[in-house]
Design a protein around this motif. Structure first.
Motif, PDB file in Angstrom:
ATOM      1  N   SER A  48       7.632  -4.969  -7.661  1.00  0.00           N
ATOM      2  CA  SER A  48       7.194  -4.730  -6.163  1.00  0.00           C
ATOM      3  C   SER A  48       5.880  -4.771  -6.393  1.00  0.00           C
ATOM      4  N   ALA A  49       5.071  -4.319  -7.622  1.00  0.00           N
ATOM      5  CA  ALA A  49       3.835  -4.323  -7.585  1.00  0.00           C
ATOM      6  C   ALA A  49       3.229  -5.800  -7.774  1.00  0.00           C
ATOM      7  N   GLU A  50       4.015  -6.721  -8.637  1.00  0.00           N
ATOM      8  CA  GLU A  50       3.598  -7.970  -8.754  1.00  0.00           C
ATOM      9  C   GLU A  50       3.747  -8.584  -7.269  1.00  0.00           C
ATOM     10  N   PHE A  51       4.674  -8.390  -6.544  1.00  0.00           N
ATOM     11  CA  PHE A  51       4.958  -8.919  -5.190  1.00  0.00           C
ATOM     12  C   PHE A  51       3.806  -8.559  -4.128  1.00  0.00           C
ATOM     13  N   LEU A  52       3.580  -7.221  -4.086  1.00  0.00           N
ATOM     14  CA  LEU A  52       2.967  -6.632  -3.160  1.00  0.00           C
ATOM     15  C   LEU A  52       1.334  -6.476  -3.594  1.00  0.00           C
ATOM     16  N   GLY A  53       1.096  -6.791  -4.710  1.00  0.00           N
ATOM     17  CA  GLY A  53      -0.341  -6.793  -5.282  1.00  0.00           C
ATOM     18  C   GLY A  53      -0.920  -5.524  -5.691  1.00  0.00           C
ATOM     19  N   GLY A  54       0.030  -4.526  -6.049  1.00  0.00           N
ATOM     20  CA  GLY A  54      -0.174  -3.085  -6.562  1.00  0.00           C
ATOM     21  C   GLY A  54      -0.623  -3.168  -8.009  1.00  0.00           C
ATOM     22  N   SER A  55      -0.945  -2.190  -8.670  1.00  0.00           N
ATOM     23  CA  SER A  55      -1.183  -1.840 -10.019  1.00  0.00           C
ATOM     24  C   SER A  55       0.088  -1.488 -10.624  1.00  0.00           C
ATOM     25  N   PHE A  56       0.260  -1.795 -11.964  1.00  0.00           N
ATOM     26  CA  PHE A  56       1.576  -1.494 -12.702  1.00  0.00           C
ATOM     27  C   PHE A  56       1.010  -1.164 -14.064  1.00  0.00           C
ATOM     28  N   ASP A  57       1.352  -0.036 -14.767  1.00  0.00           N
ATOM     29  CA  ASP A  57       0.740   0.143 -16.061  1.00  0.00           C
ATOM     30  C   ASP A  57       2.208   0.462 -16.839  1.00  0.00           C
ATOM     31  N   PRO A  58       2.777  -0.458 -17.411  1.00  0.00           N
ATOM     32  CA  PRO A  58       4.130  -0.186 -18.175  1.00  0.00           C
ATOM     33  C   PRO A  58       4.129   0.853 -19.337  1.00  0.00           C
ATOM     34  N   SER A  59       3.021   1.314 -19.632  1.00  0.00           N
ATOM     35  CA  SER A  59       3.122   2.234 -20.852  1.00  0.00           C
ATOM     36  C   SER A  59       3.334   3.443 -20.221  1.00  0.00           C
ATOM     37  N   SER A  60       2.845   3.864 -19.022  1.00  0.00           N
ATOM     38  CA  SER A  60       3.074   5.097 -18.489  1.00  0.00           C
ATOM     39  C   SER A  60       4.216   5.093 -17.446  1.00  0.00           C
ATOM     40  N   ALA A  61       4.465   3.952 -17.074  1.00  0.00           N
ATOM     41  CA  ALA A  61       5.676   3.824 -15.973  1.00  0.00           C
ATOM     42  C   ALA A  61       7.072   4.289 -16.434  1.00  0.00           C
ATOM     43  N   VAL A  62       7.239   4.281 -17.657  1.00  0.00           N
ATOM     44  CA  VAL A  62       8.503   4.533 -18.117  1.00  0.00           C
ATOM     45  C   VAL A  62       8.789   6.191 -17.756  1.00  0.00           C
ATOM     46  N   PHE A  63       7.601   6.575 -18.493  1.00  0.00           N
ATOM     47  CA  PHE A  63       7.595   8.306 -18.380  1.00  0.00           C
ATOM     48  C   PHE A  63       7.699   8.946 -17.054  1.00  0.00           C
ATOM     49  N   GLU A  64       6.724   8.145 -16.202  1.00  0.00           N
ATOM     50  CA  GLU A  64       6.538   8.709 -14.754  1.00  0.00           C
ATOM     51  C   GLU A  64       7.809   8.570 -14.046  1.00  0.00           C
ATOM     52  N   SER A  65       8.520   7.453 -14.110  1.00  0.00           N
ATOM     53  CA  SER A  65       9.649   7.029 -13.263  1.00  0.00           C
ATOM     54  C   SER A  65      10.808   8.032 -13.938  1.00  0.00           C
ATOM     55  N   LEU A  66      10.921   8.418 -15.117  1.00  0.00           N
ATOM     56  CA  LEU A  66      11.729   9.429 -15.596  1.00  0.00           C
ATOM     57  C   LEU A  66      11.506  10.800 -14.908  1.00  0.00           C
ATOM     58  N   GLN A  67      10.370  11.134 -14.763  1.00  0.00           N
ATOM     59  CA  GLN A  67       9.983  12.515 -14.297  1.00  0.00           C
ATOM     60  C   GLN A  67      10.196  12.419 -12.915  1.00  0.00           C
ATOM     61  N   ARG A  68      10.068  11.289 -11.985  1.00  0.00           N
ATOM     62  CA  ARG A  68      10.154  11.100 -10.853  1.00  0.00           C
ATOM     63  C   ARG A  68      11.659  11.054 -10.421  1.00  0.00           C
ATOM     64  N   MET A  69      12.566  10.609 -11.234  1.00  0.00           N
ATOM     65  CA  MET A  69      13.769  10.712 -11.179  1.00  0.00           C
ATOM     66  C   MET A  69      14.421  12.043 -11.027  1.00  0.00           C
ATOM     67  N   VAL A  70      14.063  12.785 -12.017  1.00  0.00           N
ATOM     68  CA  VAL A  70      14.208  14.349 -11.962  1.00  0.00           C
ATOM     69  C   VAL A  70      13.803  15.103 -10.768  1.00  0.00           C
ATOM     70  N   GLU A  71      12.650  14.859 -10.403  1.00  0.00           N
ATOM     71  CA  GLU A  71      12.099  15.596  -9.048  1.00  0.00           C
ATOM     72  C   GLU A  71      12.491  14.837  -7.677  1.00  0.00           C
ATOM     73  N   ASN A  72      12.829  13.786  -7.724  1.00  0.00           N
ATOM     74  CA  ASN A  72      13.694  13.142  -6.397  1.00  0.00           C
ATOM     75  C   ASN A  72      14.919  13.622  -6.254  1.00  0.00           C
ATOM     76  N   GLU A  73      15.735  14.011  -7.613  1.00  0.00           N
ATOM     77  CA  GLU A  73      17.066  14.334  -7.327  1.00  0.00           C
ATOM     78  C   GLU A  73      16.923  16.018  -7.120  1.00  0.00           C
ATOM     79  N   ILE A  74      16.116  16.655  -7.788  1.00  0.00           N
ATOM     80  CA  ILE A  74      16.038  18.170  -7.059  1.00  0.00           C
ATOM     81  C   ILE A  74      15.629  18.186  -5.708  1.00  0.00           C
ATOM     82  N   ILE A  75      14.608  17.306  -5.051  1.00  0.00           N
ATOM     83  CA  ILE A  75      14.235  17.367  -3.760  1.00  0.00           C
ATOM     84  C   ILE A  75      15.629  16.941  -2.975  1.00  0.00           C
ATOM     85  N   ASN A  76      16.172  16.137  -3.190  1.00  0.00           N
ATOM     86  CA  ASN A  76      17.651  15.742  -2.565  1.00  0.00           C
ATOM     87  C   ASN A  76      18.626  16.660  -2.664  1.00  0.00           C
TER      88      ASN A  76
END
Length: 374
Positions: free
Chosen positions: A87-115
């Protein structure tokens, strides 16, 4: 009787083979050889299949996150990160793979709590709201819609959405689920953010950046001389401007503005707040390491303090985000949360991302920012 006539050597050799084949011992040896070859082939095939399963089938199915009874696997984590990357590549956003993995895991936990919490407080996202969110992201920019009818704009929006789904390689249902999570998280942020006040104690903050081998003592002496006779906030600002422009190695724009960071309320810059919020106007803080560059030190100062200053829209928005994070951190303790992340998982996930990045993608379109969870 077997014909062994010497002048017919080819026939003799043929007859000898026939004799050997009729020999029970020879037939047994041949069967053993064939069985051995088949067993060896079966072992090699088994090892290959087992290696393939261990390397490619089992890892994606391993558990990485569980929130109460809802589980997520490594494969789902990779897919989430991959979608953000594409999505970042298509829409022109920034993407840092070194931090994206951990951030995505954290977001996975948080979004499920919200859900799991959202229905209990009446928060939902309708299909119409998802449609609007998709339209906002996929709709052409203002310059691209000049002179076009609404029907043309709708067609271009739909076409861009189709290209996006093909590029990112996800179906519409999956994408709408992602958009739903993003919209629900934002609603939850606003819900928690209602506790954020409209006025708060704030300080007018300034920053000076010094290298670790800089002329720190000289800077401190000149700073004291500059602020000695300053009483009013404007006088202090002029003193800061002089010192910052002479010594600071901050961003050029920040240096030009005399190190000004603006009016700051508590919890907005929480990682450094302990260094400046209790300062008196005209006082220089102690040195604190720049966490992004250990060869630099930050020095903070304030020009004035107001006990009940109205929060700007941007500051209040930052405080809402901070309030959401605090809420989720506390709520996490009340749920059965399992989340594992180590170097092996990181290496495996990162490797999968590199394989994905090797594929060709269209040129990025920078006309719109992308949603956080894309």
């Amino acid at each position: 009787m077997v014909d062994l006539t010497p002048n017919r050597q080819g026939a003799v050799r043929l007859d000898r083979r026939r004799v050997e084949m009729l020999n029970p011992r020879s037939r047994k040896r041949q069967r053993l050889v064939i069985i051995t070859i088949l067993l060896a082939f079966a072992m090699v095939t088994t090892i290959f299949i087992a290696s393939y399963i261990i390397a490619f089938v089992l890892p994606p199915k391993k558990l990485v996150v569980r929130v109460n009874d809802v589980e997520y696997t490594r494969g789902e984590l990779v897919e989430q990160v991959r979608i953000r990357q594409k999505s970042a590549e298509f829409l022109g956003g920034s993407f840092d793979p070194s931090s994206a993995v951990f951030e995505s895991l954290q977001r996975m936990v948080e979004n499920e709590i919200i859900n799991q919490i959202a229905p209990t407080i009446g928060l939902t996202v309708t299909e119409e709201e998802i449609d609007r969110s998709v339209d906002i992201v996929m709709r052409p920019g203002t310059n691209q819609t000049l002179g076009k009818s609404e029907a043309q704009i709708i067609r271009e929006t739909q076409e861009r959405y189709r290209v996006y789904l093909n590029t990112v390689q996800i179906d519409e249902e999956t994408h709408r689920h992602i958009v739903r999570n993003t919209a629900l998280r934002e609603k939850f942020r606003q819900y928690v953010g209602d506790t954020v006040p409209f006025v708060a104690e704030q300080v007018h903050l300034y920053r000076l950046v010094m290298p670790s081998d800089g002329e720190t003592e000289i800077m401190k002496i000149k700073f004291q001389d500059a602020v000695r006779d300053a009483v009013e906030p404007r006088e202090l600002e002029q003193a800061y401007l002089k010192i910052v422009r002479e010594f600071s190695q901050d961003l050029p724009e920040t240096v030009r503005n005399g190190g000004e960071l603006g009016w700051i309320a508590e919890d907005v810059i929480s990682e450094y707040e302990y260094m400046f919020f209790d300062l008196e106007p005209g006082e220089l803080s102690e040195a604190v390491h720049n966490r992004l560059n250990t060869d630099q030190f930050f020095y903070f100062m304030i020009s004035e303090r107001q006990l009940a200053r109205e929060l700007s829209v941007s500051v209040r928005d930052d405080l809402k985000t901070e309030a959401l994070q605090k809420y989720l951190n506390e709520e996490r303790k009340l749920h059965d949360v399992y989340a594992v992340f180590d170097s092996d998982i990181y290496s495996w996930v990162f490797g999968q991302l590199m394989l994905s990045a090797a594929s060709e993608t269209p040129t990025a379109d920078s006309s719109r920012d992308f949603l956080d969870d894309f």
